[in-house]
Design a protein around this motif. Structure first.
Motif, PDB file in Angstrom:
ATOM      1  N   GLY A  35       2.457   9.251   9.692  1.00  0.00           N
ATOM      2  CA  GLY A  35       3.006   9.987   8.563  1.00  0.00           C
ATOM      3  C   GLY A  35       2.877   9.234   7.249  1.00  0.00           C
ATOM      4  N   LEU A  36       3.153   9.950   6.187  1.00  0.00           N
ATOM      5  CA  LEU A  36       3.071   9.379   4.850  1.00  0.00           C
ATOM      6  C   LEU A  36       4.106   8.269   4.657  1.00  0.00           C
ATOM      7  N   CYS A  37       5.297   8.445   5.200  1.00  0.00           N
ATOM      8  CA  CYS A  37       6.338   7.411   5.079  1.00  0.00           C
ATOM      9  C   CYS A  37       5.927   6.126   5.793  1.00  0.00           C
ATOM     10  N   THR A  38       5.239   6.268   6.913  1.00  0.00           N
ATOM     11  CA  THR A  38       4.756   5.091   7.639  1.00  0.00           C
ATOM     12  C   THR A  38       3.755   4.333   6.785  1.00  0.00           C
ATOM     13  N   LEU A  39       2.821   5.051   6.168  1.00  0.00           N
ATOM     14  CA  LEU A  39       1.838   4.404   5.303  1.00  0.00           C
ATOM     15  C   LEU A  39       2.524   3.747   4.109  1.00  0.00           C
ATOM     16  N   LYS A  79      -5.517  13.255   1.162  1.00  0.00           N
ATOM     17  CA  LYS A  79      -5.260  13.177  -0.282  1.00  0.00           C
ATOM     18  C   LYS A  79      -3.881  12.590  -0.563  1.00  0.00           C
ATOM     19  N   HIS A  80      -2.926  12.831   0.325  1.00  0.00           N
ATOM     20  CA  HIS A  80      -1.591  12.261   0.164  1.00  0.00           C
ATOM     21  C   HIS A  80      -1.602  10.753   0.434  1.00  0.00           C
ATOM     22  N   TYR A  81      -2.365  10.345   1.456  1.00  0.00           N
ATOM     23  CA  TYR A  81      -2.525   8.916   1.741  1.00  0.00           C
ATOM     24  C   TYR A  81      -3.108   8.199   0.519  1.00  0.00           C
ATOM     25  N   LYS A  82      -4.171   8.764  -0.037  1.00  0.00           N
ATOM     26  CA  LYS A  82      -4.820   8.146  -1.204  1.00  0.00           C
ATOM     27  C   LYS A  82      -3.881   8.119  -2.408  1.00  0.00           C
ATOM     28  N   GLY A  83      -3.119   9.180  -2.594  1.00  0.00           N
ATOM     29  CA  GLY A  83      -2.162   9.233  -3.701  1.00  0.00           C
ATOM     30  C   GLY A  83      -1.090   8.172  -3.574  1.00  0.00           C
ATOM     31  N   GLU A  84      -0.617   7.956  -2.378  1.00  0.00           N
ATOM     32  CA  GLU A  84       0.404   6.927  -2.148  1.00  0.00           C
ATOM     33  C   GLU A  84      -0.158   5.540  -2.424  1.00  0.00           C
ATOM     34  N   ALA A  85      -1.371   5.295  -1.992  1.00  0.00           N
ATOM     35  CA  ALA A  85      -1.998   3.995  -2.248  1.00  0.00           C
ATOM     36  C   ALA A  85      -2.196   3.790  -3.747  1.00  0.00           C
ATOM     37  N   LYS A  86      -2.604   4.825  -4.429  1.00  0.00           N
ATOM     38  CA  LYS A  86      -2.817   4.733  -5.879  1.00  0.00           C
ATOM     39  C   LYS A  86      -1.511   4.408  -6.602  1.00  0.00           C
ATOM     40  N   LYS A  87      -0.399   5.013  -6.155  1.00  0.00           N
ATOM     41  CA  LYS A  87       0.919   4.712  -6.743  1.00  0.00           C
ATOM     42  C   LYS A  87       1.251   3.229  -6.602  1.00  0.00           C
ATOM     43  N   GLN A  88       0.799   2.627  -5.511  1.00  0.00           N
ATOM     44  CA  GLN A  88       1.092   1.224  -5.230  1.00  0.00           C
ATOM     45  C   GLN A  88       0.049   0.294  -5.851  1.00  0.00           C
ATOM     46  N   GLY A  89      -0.936   0.881  -6.544  1.00  0.00           N
ATOM     47  CA  GLY A  89      -1.967   0.072  -7.184  1.00  0.00           C
ATOM     48  C   GLY A  89      -3.023  -0.436  -6.219  1.00  0.00           C
ATOM     49  N   MET A  90      -3.262   0.319  -5.160  1.00  0.00           N
ATOM     50  CA  MET A  90      -4.225  -0.079  -4.145  1.00  0.00           C
ATOM     51  C   MET A  90      -5.305   0.989  -3.995  1.00  0.00           C
ATOM     52  N   LYS A  91      -6.471   0.561  -3.552  1.00  0.00           N
ATOM     53  CA  LYS A  91      -7.560   1.489  -3.259  1.00  0.00           C
ATOM     54  C   LYS A  91      -7.578   1.679  -1.748  1.00  0.00           C
ATOM     55  N   LEU A  92      -7.607   2.934  -1.305  1.00  0.00           N
ATOM     56  CA  LEU A  92      -7.553   3.239   0.122  1.00  0.00           C
ATOM     57  C   LEU A  92      -8.849   3.893   0.573  1.00  0.00           C
ATOM     58  N   ASP A  95       5.563   2.529   3.894  1.00  0.00           N
ATOM     59  CA  ASP A  95       6.221   1.301   4.353  1.00  0.00           C
ATOM     60  C   ASP A  95       5.207   0.189   4.606  1.00  0.00           C
ATOM     61  N   CYS A  96       4.080   0.548   5.197  1.00  0.00           N
ATOM     62  CA  CYS A  96       3.046  -0.436   5.478  1.00  0.00           C
ATOM     63  C   CYS A  96       2.458  -1.011   4.191  1.00  0.00           C
ATOM     64  N   LEU A  97       2.180  -0.156   3.216  1.00  0.00           N
ATOM     65  CA  LEU A  97       1.631  -0.634   1.943  1.00  0.00           C
ATOM     66  C   LEU A  97       2.624  -1.534   1.220  1.00  0.00           C
ATOM     67  N   ASN A  98       3.913  -1.207   1.296  1.00  0.00           N
ATOM     68  CA  ASN A  98       4.933  -2.084   0.715  1.00  0.00           C
ATOM     69  C   ASN A  98       4.922  -3.448   1.392  1.00  0.00           C
ATOM     70  N   CYS A  99       4.790  -3.445   2.700  1.00  0.00           N
ATOM     71  CA  CYS A  99       4.740  -4.698   3.461  1.00  0.00           C
ATOM     72  C   CYS A  99       3.521  -5.526   3.056  1.00  0.00           C
ATOM     73  N   ILE A 100       2.371  -4.884   2.946  1.00  0.00           N
ATOM     74  CA  ILE A 100       1.144  -5.575   2.548  1.00  0.00           C
ATOM     75  C   ILE A 100       1.294  -6.146   1.147  1.00  0.00           C
ATOM     76  N   LYS A 101       1.859  -5.356   0.253  1.00  0.00           N
ATOM     77  CA  LYS A 101       2.036  -5.791  -1.137  1.00  0.00           C
ATOM     78  C   LYS A 101       2.937  -7.025  -1.218  1.00  0.00           C
ATOM     79  N   HIS A 102       4.039  -7.009  -0.474  1.00  0.00           N
ATOM     80  CA  HIS A 102       4.962  -8.145  -0.509  1.00  0.00           C
ATOM     81  C   HIS A 102       4.366  -9.391   0.155  1.00  0.00           C
ATOM     82  N   GLN A 103       3.567  -9.212   1.185  1.00  0.00           N
ATOM     83  CA  GLN A 103       2.955 -10.362   1.846  1.00  0.00           C
ATOM     84  C   GLN A 103       1.856 -10.983   0.999  1.00  0.00           C
ATOM     85  N   SER A 104       1.174 -10.179   0.203  1.00  0.00           N
ATOM     86  CA  SER A 104       0.105 -10.720  -0.644  1.00  0.00           C
ATOM     87  C   SER A 104       0.658 -11.477  -1.837  1.00  0.00           C
TER      88      SER A 104
END
Length: 97
Positions: A80-84, A14-27, A86-95
């Protein structure tokens, strides 16, 4: 943007999904190998693989499908949540580029 997470800890789902939602992504989370995994991965814009919390079978299936469909694959040893985050930020910037 749709991201598939392979591996990780069930208790953090649920924390993973919440973090993705904050970033505007579907996980979509696949915490273990399952039938039809490939069909769930093939519709993703990117695949995140947490290598320390996943079976070899699930890892191999995820890597093979990502390569076959030319889907960006991000592999991290930590889950961990911080790893996810950071990864979502990286994906967002690359897209954006």
């Amino acid at each position: 943007m749709s991201i598939t997470l392979v591996g990780g800890m069930d208790r953090l789902a649920k924390h993973y999904k919440g973090e993705a939602k904050k970033q505007g992504m579907k996980l979509n989370i696949l915490s273990q190998a399952q039938t039809g995994m490939e069909s769930k991965i093939r519709n993703s814009d990117a695949v995140v693989l947490f290598t320390n919390k996943v079976s070899h079978r699930a890892r191999n299936a995820a890597v093979a499908e990502a390569k076959k469909r030319d889907i960006p694959l991000y592999q991290y040893h930590s889950c961990g949540l911080c790893t996810l985050r950071d990864c979502l930020n990286c994906i967002k910037h690359q897209s954006v580029q």
